[in-house]
Design an enzyme around this catalytic site. Sequence first.
Site, PDB file in Angstrom:
ATOM      1  N   THR A 157       0.718  -1.191  -0.188  1.00  0.00           N
ATOM      2  CA  THR A 157      -0.025   0.074   0.046  1.00  0.00           C
ATOM      3  C   THR A 157       0.690   1.215   0.001  1.00  0.00           C
ATOM      4  O   THR A 157       0.616   2.270  -0.595  1.00  0.00           O
ATOM      5  CB  THR A 157      -0.985   0.063   1.270  1.00  0.00           C
ATOM      6  OG1 THR A 157      -0.107  -0.171   2.327  1.00  0.00           O
ATOM      7  CG2 THR A 157      -1.878  -1.060   1.095  1.00  0.00           C
TER       8      THR A 157
ATOM      9  N   ARG B 298      -9.479  -8.610  10.263  1.00  0.00           N
ATOM     10  CA  ARG B 298      -8.404  -7.415  10.810  1.00  0.00           C
ATOM     11  C   ARG B 298      -8.277  -7.303  12.068  1.00  0.00           C
ATOM     12  O   ARG B 298      -7.214  -6.834  12.402  1.00  0.00           O
ATOM     13  CB  ARG B 298      -9.304  -6.134   9.965  1.00  0.00           C
ATOM     14  CG  ARG B 298      -9.677  -6.173   8.577  1.00  0.00           C
ATOM     15  CD  ARG B 298     -10.257  -4.717   7.999  1.00  0.00           C
ATOM     16  NE  ARG B 298     -10.573  -4.776   6.792  1.00  0.00           N
ATOM     17  CZ  ARG B 298     -11.740  -5.120   6.440  1.00  0.00           C
ATOM     18  NH1 ARG B 298     -12.614  -5.643   7.069  1.00  0.00           N
ATOM     19  NH2 ARG B 298     -12.019  -5.127   4.920  1.00  0.00           N
TER      20      ARG B 298
ATOM     21  N   ASN C 171      -0.054  -4.821  15.356  1.00  0.00           N
ATOM     22  CA  ASN C 171      -0.034  -3.663  14.682  1.00  0.00           C
ATOM     23  C   ASN C 171      -0.234  -2.460  15.745  1.00  0.00           C
ATOM     24  O   ASN C 171       0.245  -1.099  15.284  1.00  0.00           O
ATOM     25  CB  ASN C 171      -1.038  -3.348  13.747  1.00  0.00           C
ATOM     26  CG  ASN C 171      -0.633  -4.112  12.293  1.00  0.00           C
ATOM     27  OD1 ASN C 171       0.354  -4.851  12.260  1.00  0.00           O
ATOM     28  ND2 ASN C 171      -1.766  -4.196  11.327  1.00  0.00           N
TER      29      ASN C 171
ATOM     30  N   LEU D 228      -3.716   3.998   7.810  1.00  0.00           N
ATOM     31  CA  LEU D 228      -4.425   2.920   7.078  1.00  0.00           C
ATOM     32  C   LEU D 228      -4.282   1.659   7.666  1.00  0.00           C
ATOM     33  O   LEU D 228      -4.988   0.723   7.583  1.00  0.00           O
ATOM     34  CB  LEU D 228      -3.631   2.899   5.765  1.00  0.00           C
ATOM     35  CG  LEU D 228      -4.119   1.922   4.803  1.00  0.00           C
ATOM     36  CD1 LEU D 228      -5.258   2.570   4.069  1.00  0.00           C
ATOM     37  CD2 LEU D 228      -3.241   1.562   3.606  1.00  0.00           C
TER      38      LEU D 228
ATOM     39  N   ASN E 188      -4.374  -1.680   9.803  1.00  0.00           N
ATOM     40  CA  ASN E 188      -5.534  -2.474  10.347  1.00  0.00           C
ATOM     41  C   ASN E 188      -5.264  -3.058  11.695  1.00  0.00           C
ATOM     42  O   ASN E 188      -4.192  -3.473  11.950  1.00  0.00           O
ATOM     43  CB  ASN E 188      -6.131  -3.571   9.524  1.00  0.00           C
ATOM     44  CG  ASN E 188      -6.850  -2.960   8.502  1.00  0.00           C
ATOM     45  OD1 ASN E 188      -7.870  -2.340   8.742  1.00  0.00           O
ATOM     46  ND2 ASN E 188      -6.964  -3.455   7.240  1.00  0.00           N
TER      47      ASN E 188
ATOM     48  N   ARG F  85     -15.717   0.576  -3.339  1.00  0.00           N
ATOM     49  CA  ARG F  85     -16.100  -0.687  -3.937  1.00  0.00           C
ATOM     50  C   ARG F  85     -17.577  -0.858  -4.072  1.00  0.00           C
ATOM     51  O   ARG F  85     -17.864  -1.342  -4.874  1.00  0.00           O
ATOM     52  CB  ARG F  85     -15.714  -1.894  -2.711  1.00  0.00           C
ATOM     53  CG  ARG F  85     -14.114  -1.846  -2.539  1.00  0.00           C
ATOM     54  CD  ARG F  85     -13.793  -3.117  -1.324  1.00  0.00           C
ATOM     55  NE  ARG F  85     -12.318  -3.272  -1.480  1.00  0.00           N
ATOM     56  CZ  ARG F  85     -11.549  -3.414  -0.271  1.00  0.00           C
ATOM     57  NH1 ARG F  85     -12.361  -3.213   0.846  1.00  0.00           N
ATOM     58  NH2 ARG F  85     -10.311  -3.663  -0.507  1.00  0.00           N
TER      59      ARG F  85
ATOM     60  N   HIS G  28     -14.399  -0.099   9.910  1.00  0.00           N
ATOM     61  CA  HIS G  28     -13.763  -0.923   8.692  1.00  0.00           C
ATOM     62  C   HIS G  28     -14.126  -2.356   8.860  1.00  0.00           C
ATOM     63  O   HIS G  28     -13.013  -3.028   8.903  1.00  0.00           O
ATOM     64  CB  HIS G  28     -12.465  -0.405   8.387  1.00  0.00           C
ATOM     65  CG  HIS G  28     -11.842  -0.804   7.118  1.00  0.00           C
ATOM     66  ND1 HIS G  28     -12.546  -0.829   5.952  1.00  0.00           N
ATOM     67  CD2 HIS G  28     -10.733  -1.410   7.077  1.00  0.00           C
ATOM     68  CE1 HIS G  28     -12.009  -1.557   4.856  1.00  0.00           C
ATOM     69  NE2 HIS G  28     -10.754  -1.771   5.630  1.00  0.00           N
TER      70      HIS G  28
HETATM   71  N1  LIG Z   1      -7.423   0.700   6.185  1.00  0.00           N
HETATM   72  C1  LIG Z   1      -7.699   0.149   4.880  1.00  0.00           C
HETATM   73  O1  LIG Z   1      -8.633   0.435   4.187  1.00  0.00           O
HETATM   74  C2  LIG Z   1      -6.537  -0.724   4.609  1.00  0.00           C
HETATM   75  C3  LIG Z   1      -6.599  -0.932   3.419  1.00  0.00           C
HETATM   76  C4  LIG Z   1      -5.300  -1.770   2.830  1.00  0.00           C
HETATM   77  C5  LIG Z   1      -4.530  -2.161   3.664  1.00  0.00           C
HETATM   78  N2  LIG Z   1      -4.727  -1.970   5.014  1.00  0.00           N
HETATM   79  C6  LIG Z   1      -3.581  -2.272   6.061  1.00  0.00           C
HETATM   80  O2  LIG Z   1      -2.399  -1.718   5.857  1.00  0.00           O
HETATM   81  C7  LIG Z   1      -1.249  -2.209   6.380  1.00  0.00           C
HETATM   82  C8  LIG Z   1      -0.281  -2.399   5.515  1.00  0.00           C
HETATM   83  O3  LIG Z   1      -0.618  -3.255   4.363  1.00  0.00           O
HETATM   84  P1  LIG Z   1       0.321  -3.690   3.125  1.00  0.00           P
HETATM   85  O4  LIG Z   1      -0.412  -4.532   2.044  1.00  0.00           O
HETATM   86  O5  LIG Z   1       1.129  -2.315   2.797  1.00  0.00           O
HETATM   87  O6  LIG Z   1       1.186  -4.583   3.783  1.00  0.00           O
HETATM   88  P2  LIG Z   1       2.806  -5.001   3.738  1.00  0.00           P
HETATM   89  O7  LIG Z   1       3.124  -5.911   4.561  1.00  0.00           O
HETATM   90  O8  LIG Z   1       3.023  -4.850   2.089  1.00  0.00           O
HETATM   91  O9  LIG Z   1       3.632  -3.529   4.023  1.00  0.00           O
HETATM   92  C9  LIG Z   1       3.688  -3.206   5.371  1.00  0.00           C
HETATM   93  C10 LIG Z   1       5.021  -2.612   5.392  1.00  0.00           C
HETATM   94  O10 LIG Z   1       5.082  -1.856   6.943  1.00  0.00           O
HETATM   95  C11 LIG Z   1       6.528  -2.206   7.231  1.00  0.00           C
HETATM   96  N3  LIG Z   1       6.722  -2.088   8.743  1.00  0.00           N
HETATM   97  C12 LIG Z   1       6.402  -3.082   9.700  1.00  0.00           C
HETATM   98  N4  LIG Z   1       6.905  -2.436  10.906  1.00  0.00           N
HETATM   99  C13 LIG Z   1       7.353  -1.202  10.681  1.00  0.00           C
HETATM  100  C14 LIG Z   1       7.736  -0.115  11.312  1.00  0.00           C
HETATM  101  N5  LIG Z   1       7.778   0.016  12.829  1.00  0.00           N
HETATM  102  N6  LIG Z   1       8.138   1.130  10.803  1.00  0.00           N
HETATM  103  C15 LIG Z   1       8.066   1.273   9.341  1.00  0.00           C
HETATM  104  N7  LIG Z   1       7.686   0.331   8.874  1.00  0.00           N
HETATM  105  C16 LIG Z   1       7.175  -1.085   9.167  1.00  0.00           C
HETATM  106  C17 LIG Z   1       6.959  -3.462   6.707  1.00  0.00           C
HETATM  107  O11 LIG Z   1       8.164  -3.734   6.821  1.00  0.00           O
HETATM  108  C18 LIG Z   1       6.277  -3.460   5.448  1.00  0.00           C
HETATM  109  O12 LIG Z   1       7.157  -3.017   4.478  1.00  0.00           O
HETATM  110  C19 LIG Z   1      -1.917  -3.735   7.014  1.00  0.00           C
HETATM  111  O13 LIG Z   1      -2.252  -3.522   8.507  1.00  0.00           O
HETATM  112  C20 LIG Z   1      -3.399  -3.824   6.083  1.00  0.00           C
HETATM  113  O14 LIG Z   1      -4.206  -4.510   6.916  1.00  0.00           O
HETATM  114  C21 LIG Z   1      -5.825  -1.208   5.584  1.00  0.00           C
HETATM  115  O1  LIG Z   2      -9.127  -6.402   3.936  1.00  0.00           O
HETATM  116  C1  LIG Z   2      -8.091  -6.233   4.460  1.00  0.00           C
HETATM  117  O2  LIG Z   2      -7.546  -6.875   5.265  1.00  0.00           O
HETATM  118  C2  LIG Z   2      -7.441  -4.789   3.825  1.00  0.00           C
HETATM  119  C3  LIG Z   2      -8.230  -3.780   3.765  1.00  0.00           C
HETATM  120  O3  LIG Z   2      -8.667  -3.479   5.117  1.00  0.00           O
HETATM  121  C4  LIG Z   2      -9.281  -3.698   2.845  1.00  0.00           C
HETATM  122  O4  LIG Z   2     -10.426  -3.565   3.141  1.00  0.00           O
HETATM  123  O5  LIG Z   2      -8.989  -4.117   1.728  1.00  0.00           O
END
Ligand SMILES: NC(=O)c1ccc[n+]([C@@H]2O[C@H](COP(=O)([O-])OP(=O)(O)OC[C@H]3O[C@@H](n4cnc5c(N)ncnc54)[C@H](O)[C@@H]3O)[C@@H](O)[C@H]2O)c1
Ligand SMILES: O=C(O)C[C@H](O)C(=O)O
Length: 317
Positions: A16, A93, A100, A123, A125, A156, A180
Amino acid sequence: MTITRKKITIIGAGFTGATAALMIVQQELGDVVLLDIPQLENPTRGKALDMQEALPVLGFDARIKGTSNYEDARDSDLVILTAGIARKPGMSRDDLVNTNAGIVRSVCEQIKQVAPESTVLVLSNPVDAMTYAAYRTLGFPKNRVIGQSGVLDTARYCAFIAEELNVSVEDVRGFVLGGHGDDMVPLVRYSSVGGIPIETLIVKERIAEIVQRTRTGGGEIVNLLGNGSAYYAPAASLAQMAEAILKDKKRVLPVIALLDGEYGYQDLFLGVPAVLGGSGIERIFELDLTDEEKSALDVSADSVRSVISIVAAGLPA
Ligand SMILES: NC(=O)c1ccc[n+]([C@@H]2O[C@H](COP(=O)([O-])OP(=O)(O)OC[C@H]3O[C@@H](n4cnc5c(N)ncnc54)[C@H](O)[C@@H]3O)[C@@H](O)[C@H]2O)c1
Ligand SMILES: O=C(O)C[C@H](O)C(=O)O
């Protein structure tokens, strides 16, 4: 006259974070610092350099720096927090909460030192509870700590409505309220296509299916990907919110905000429609809800409250 570009730091250079970085520079919203853990310093620098080298082809001006050093985030205007683990098939989540919350807290301790005037967009979760963790750790005013969920959930919902009616996504308007999670509340009554209420265009049973698919939309992608969660639509949602803030657009978007009595909730982070501009959350709109809609929102609020209580228990009083 010197034009100073805005500075956006994205913490977490994974799927992301990196995708959001590219979308943000493609909108020329400012210069981007992409920050990840020291163990991933080289891949993070590599991603940033690769993006930098794409910009002459794409034709956009921006600087992108990959780093693990918080000094590079100093005086950022906007900090986007994507650090953390993502769920895998079979997980909710909320299963991510303890890992997290620790990451969000440690990251926010650093942000408050180097970018105390920034607006922070969360962002990671479970995002309602992580926005609470960020708010408590940062100590920033509530208008400057914002969570992303509703823009994505609404996108969506609107994508499914456009597909159902075979119409342009540009003409679909909708709103998803609440947390969420799978009990989020797509507001059918406030949804329209070209100004026409969808209830007059789509039969009730199909609307119910669209609502359900929206609620489980994140899980649908998690199951398809197999090892991670959605990132294109989440990154696009972050970029839209970043644009609203950095360009002071005063967009009306669903965002996770700290509620202080709105919708009858106190001290709760929940997705609600708000005006998003240069000061962050500038105003929250309170919609008139039917008893059925309010009951659905209460269910969602209760779920969020229980996850927030887990986070709160791990924070200093
Ligand atoms: N709110 C939303 O709608 C939504 C949507 C998509 C993803 N997410 C959430 O966002 C988060 C990231 O998703 P992603 O697909 O990018 O995951 P990802 O695993 O591809 O990337 C996460 C990154 O965070 C880094 N990280 C971990 N600990 C860290 C720290 N202390 N300092 C700096 N960086 C650190 C990791 O090394 C990794 O590169 C997840 O928790 C996911 O569930 C939320
Ligand atoms: O579903 C997830 O875990 C990631 C994000 O919150 C999403 O809605 O795509």
